[in-house]
Design a protein around this motif. Structure first.
Motif, mmCIF file in Angstrom:
data_model
loop_
_atom_site.group_PDB
_atom_site.id
_atom_site.type_symbol
_atom_site.label_atom_id
_atom_site.label_comp_id
_atom_site.label_asym_id
_atom_site.label_seq_id
_atom_site.Cartn_x
_atom_site.Cartn_y
_atom_site.Cartn_z
ATOM 1 N N GLU A 64 11.469 21.572 6.431
ATOM 2 C CA GLU A 64 10.696 22.375 5.523
ATOM 3 C C GLU A 64 9.312 21.995 5.270
ATOM 4 O O GLU A 64 8.482 22.925 5.118
ATOM 5 N N SER A 65 9.053 20.851 5.314
ATOM 6 C CA SER A 65 7.866 20.263 5.224
ATOM 7 C C SER A 65 6.828 20.545 6.553
ATOM 8 O O SER A 65 5.493 20.369 6.408
ATOM 9 N N ARG A 80 -0.406 24.543 2.933
ATOM 10 C CA ARG A 80 0.666 24.334 2.038
ATOM 11 C C ARG A 80 0.035 24.005 0.659
ATOM 12 O O ARG A 80 -0.905 23.280 0.605
ATOM 13 N N ARG A 81 0.365 24.702 -0.127
ATOM 14 C CA ARG A 81 0.045 24.787 -1.734
ATOM 15 C C ARG A 81 1.099 24.986 -2.624
ATOM 16 O O ARG A 81 2.134 25.794 -2.432
ATOM 17 N N PRO A 85 0.875 26.122 -11.531
ATOM 18 C CA PRO A 85 0.703 24.692 -11.952
ATOM 19 C C PRO A 85 2.031 23.969 -12.457
ATOM 20 O O PRO A 85 2.167 22.761 -12.481
ATOM 21 N N LEU A 86 3.235 24.801 -12.438
ATOM 22 C CA LEU A 86 4.333 24.083 -12.527
ATOM 23 C C LEU A 86 4.822 23.008 -11.373
ATOM 24 O O LEU A 86 5.690 22.151 -11.639
ATOM 25 N N ARG A 87 3.980 23.279 -10.195
ATOM 26 C CA ARG A 87 4.289 22.668 -9.260
ATOM 27 C C ARG A 87 6.195 22.589 -8.788
ATOM 28 O O ARG A 87 6.478 21.537 -8.319
ATOM 29 N N TRP A 101 3.845 32.970 3.284
ATOM 30 C CA TRP A 101 5.351 32.852 3.858
ATOM 31 C C TRP A 101 6.061 31.997 2.990
ATOM 32 O O TRP A 101 5.750 30.952 2.431
ATOM 33 N N LEU A 102 7.313 32.717 2.569
ATOM 34 C CA LEU A 102 8.129 31.791 1.793
ATOM 35 C C LEU A 102 9.546 31.464 2.514
ATOM 36 O O LEU A 102 10.083 32.468 3.111
ATOM 37 N N ASP A 103 9.900 30.353 2.494
ATOM 38 C CA ASP A 103 11.177 30.094 3.184
ATOM 39 C C ASP A 103 12.380 30.558 2.340
ATOM 40 O O ASP A 103 12.125 31.012 1.172
#
Length: 166
Positions: A64-65, A80-81, A85-87, A101-103
């Motif tokens: 996924e990376s 990729r970001r 802010p919760l990361r 795009w959301l996996d």
């Protein structure tokens, strides 16, 4: 458009009158520029409907990376970001068209970590406290408008040298 993970065609689907593109092979979803914001609040019906629909297609993904190409702009690699802010969730965003795009499962994770307006304000205040901005005042003894035979650039370099030397 093709799924950036599986290369299968994406299926356009309207949810609450808003078009998104889903992968029935990977469970991922592509949002055109500024469309994702319509699906981040889990208390809104269209958000829950899309998340529930995507759950039936979830499939294990490889790496996924790995960087993926934009379904809309196939020659552009998506950035990729972190979404917030919760990361918690890393999203893929196209620098060309602004699409997202959301996996598989990432929309659910966004919903699980959704902050209320009060929580967002508290986070904003905490981040401001932790990351105070600073301001450097220019020494008042310097005047770029003075006519002393030096160019403004030379004057700026002289000011910088004085400030660094202090």
């Amino acid at each position: 458009m093709q799924c950036p993970r599986t290369s299968h065609p994406l299926k356009p689907v309207k949810v609450g009158g808003i078009k998104v593109y889903i992968s029935e092979h990977s469970g991922g979803v592509f949002f055109d520029n500024q469309v994702l914001s319509n699906f981040t609040n889990p208390s809104e019906l269209r958000s829950e409907v899309l998340a529930k629909h995507l759950r039936q297609f979830s499939a294990p993904l490889g790496d996924e990376s790995a960087r993926v190409k934009c379904p809309k702009c196939p020659d552009i690699v998506m950035m990729r970001r972190y979404f917030s802010p919760l990361r918690v969730v890393e999203i893929d965003e196209c620098p060309g068209c602004g699409g997202i795009w959301l996996d598989t499962g990432e929309l659910d994770t966004l919903h699980e970590n959704h902050l209320s307006a009060k929580e967002r304000e508290m986070l904003r205040i905490k981040m401001l406290e932790e990351h105070q901005a600073f301001h450097v005042d220019s020494p008042r003894r310097y005047r770029l408008s003075e006519q002393d035979g030096r160019s403004n650039l030379e004057k700026v370099f002289a000011i910088a040298a004085d400030v660094i030397g202090d």
